[in-house]
Design an enzyme around this catalytic site. Structure first.
Site, PDB file in Angstrom:
ATOM      1  N   THR A  84       0.837  -1.202   0.000  1.00 28.21           N
ATOM      2  CA  THR A  84       0.000   0.000   0.000  1.00 28.21           C
ATOM      3  C   THR A  84       0.872   1.253   0.000  1.00 28.21           C
ATOM      4  O   THR A  84       2.008   1.219   0.451  1.00 28.21           O
ATOM      5  CB  THR A  84      -0.869  -0.046   1.277  1.00 28.21           C
ATOM      6  OG1 THR A  84      -1.780  -1.118   1.136  1.00 28.21           O
ATOM      7  CG2 THR A  84      -1.626   1.223   1.535  1.00 28.21           C
ATOM      8  N   VAL A 119     -12.688  -5.846   1.127  1.00 24.34           N
ATOM      9  CA  VAL A 119     -12.259  -4.476   1.373  1.00 24.34           C
ATOM     10  C   VAL A 119     -11.426  -4.492   2.644  1.00 24.34           C
ATOM     11  O   VAL A 119     -11.852  -5.052   3.664  1.00 24.34           O
ATOM     12  CB  VAL A 119     -13.469  -3.531   1.516  1.00 24.34           C
ATOM     13  CG1 VAL A 119     -13.017  -2.149   1.962  1.00 24.34           C
ATOM     14  CG2 VAL A 119     -14.236  -3.450   0.193  1.00 24.34           C
ATOM     15  N   GLY A 176      -4.452  -5.675   6.557  1.00 22.39           N
ATOM     16  CA  GLY A 176      -5.546  -4.766   6.851  1.00 22.39           C
ATOM     17  C   GLY A 176      -6.548  -5.256   7.877  1.00 22.39           C
ATOM     18  O   GLY A 176      -7.076  -4.477   8.670  1.00 22.39           O
ATOM     19  N   ASP A 210      -8.414  -2.316   5.252  1.00 20.97           N
ATOM     20  CA  ASP A 210      -8.417  -1.142   6.139  1.00 20.97           C
ATOM     21  C   ASP A 210      -8.202   0.176   5.404  1.00 20.97           C
ATOM     22  O   ASP A 210      -8.549   1.239   5.908  1.00 20.97           O
ATOM     23  CB  ASP A 210      -7.308  -1.296   7.194  1.00 20.97           C
ATOM     24  CG  ASP A 210      -5.905  -1.412   6.564  1.00 20.97           C
ATOM     25  OD1 ASP A 210      -5.781  -2.016   5.478  1.00 20.97           O
ATOM     26  OD2 ASP A 210      -4.940  -0.912   7.166  1.00 20.97           O
ATOM     27  N   GLY A 262      -0.177  -2.712   5.935  1.00 19.15           N
ATOM     28  CA  GLY A 262       0.062  -4.027   6.527  1.00 19.15           C
ATOM     29  C   GLY A 262      -1.165  -4.902   6.334  1.00 19.15           C
ATOM     30  O   GLY A 262      -1.984  -4.644   5.444  1.00 19.15           O
TER      31      GLY A 262
HETATM   32  N1  ASP Z   1      -3.443  -2.683   4.334  1.00 22.90           N
HETATM   33  C1  ASP Z   1      -3.645  -3.111   2.969  1.00 22.90           C
HETATM   34  C2  ASP Z   1      -4.863  -3.995   2.897  1.00 22.90           C
HETATM   35  O1  ASP Z   1      -5.060  -4.791   3.799  1.00 22.90           O
HETATM   36  C3  ASP Z   1      -2.483  -3.832   2.414  1.00 22.90           C
HETATM   37  C4  ASP Z   1      -1.168  -3.110   2.507  1.00 22.90           C
HETATM   38  O2  ASP Z   1      -0.953  -2.313   3.397  1.00 22.90           O
HETATM   39  O3  ASP Z   1      -0.332  -3.329   1.653  1.00 22.90           O
HETATM   40  O4  ASP Z   1      -5.577  -3.931   1.939  1.00 22.90           O
END
Ligand code: ASP
Length: 288
Positions: free
Chosen positions: A158, A187, A211, A189, A209
């Site tokens: 992300t 979906v 999510g 976080d 991270g």
């Molecule tokens: N937090 C994001 C999700 O869970 C993934 C990421 O941070 O790369 O969609």
């Protein structure tokens, strides 16, 4: 409110591979941090700066967001993004958006031009089209997934940004293609206000991270709450929130920027790609 100081931090996701050369990501993050600095010095708002930087991170194809996003198990690119500005606590988000180059631009349009905070799926698409946002013409030609779908070691990537402008206003923005191999309709976080993104008059937060864990502790808002109700200082609050999701088995990291320009970037993942512009003007780019 502190005025006359500016700072920002941006990330290209939690999780780095030990044997990967991140020279391109480092150069990209350095350039975007310099762009953000110049915009802030010219008087741009924190909201504009986080929009510009996250749009740049989405467009470059180096991270699991925007151009670098990966398809879900059904082969579709469903992207999530959110944005929040702290002085008036206005927020906008899109979830499971398909067909548009910049999910963060769509989230910003939700903030600016609707009475709502989040639009999802087909409604988000219709709204983005109505606003004339740039479409992905050919899915196969546009997306260049930054991580292979079977790359278990690198499940996240992300992008996000937090900024403090010269008027003392904070803003945060986060955008993602989601976790690799996610189910259709999943979906995370990233578009959840208070999950991966939060900004108020004290602090701006952007998380990355796994999510589901960040949602289960309402991570971004939790940092603010620890400072407001628990009297914790910024680094302790950020660390405590991360530890609470770590205790559930979650992995990731976050950017936390205070109204005085102080920054914390804790993570419990193997690395987090990030750049920080400190109030003294110095820029640090780190991946480990
Ligand atoms: N937090 C994001 C999700 O869970 C993934 C990421 O941070 O790369 O969609």
């Amino acid at each position: 409110m502190f005025r006359g100081q500016r700072a920002l931090a941006l990330h290209g996701g939690a999780g780095v591979l030990a044997d990967h050369d991140y020279a391109r990501e480092r150069a990209n993050m350095q350039a975007l941090a310099e762009m953000g600095r110049d915009l802030l010095d010219a008087g741009a708002s924190a909201l504009d700066v986080v929009t510009e930087i996250v749009s740049g991170l989405e467009a470059c194809g180096l991270y699991v967001a925007g151009k670098g996003a990966s398809p879900n198990r059904a082969g579709r690119y469903e992207l999530d993004a959110s944005i929040m500005e702290g002085s008036g606590q206005q927020a906008g988000a899109v979830a499971a958006l398909t067909g548009f180059i910049s999910p963060i631009q769509a989230a910003r349009a939700v903030l600016k031009e609707t009475p709502h905070v989040m639009l999802a799926g087909r409604g988000a698409e219709s709204f983005a089209a109505l606003k004339g946002l740039e479409r992905v013409e050919s899915v196969n030609d546009y997306y260049t997934p930054a991580a292979a779908p079977d790359d278990r070691e690198f499940p996240t990537g992300t992008v996000g940004c937090v900024a403090l402008d010269l008027e003392g206003r904070l803003a945060a923005a986060t955008s993602t293609g989601g976790t690799l191999n996610k189910m259709e309709g999943r979906v995370g976080d990233t578009p959840i206000i208070g999950g991966a993104t939060w900004a108020d008059q004290t602090v701006a937060v952007s998380c990355t991270g796994q999510g589901e864990f960040f949602m289960r502790v309402a991570a971004a808002k939790d940092v603010s709450a620890r400072m407001a109700y628990g009297g914790q200082d910024l680094p302790s609050a950020a660390r405590a929130t991360l530890d609470s999701l770590g205790a559930l088995g979650g992995e990731g990291g976050m950017l936390v920027l205070g109204a005085d320009g102080s920054v914390a970037t804790p993570f419990n993942s193997p690395g987090m790609k990030r750049a920080i512009l400190h109030v003294d003007g110095s820029i640090r780019v780190e991946t480990a």
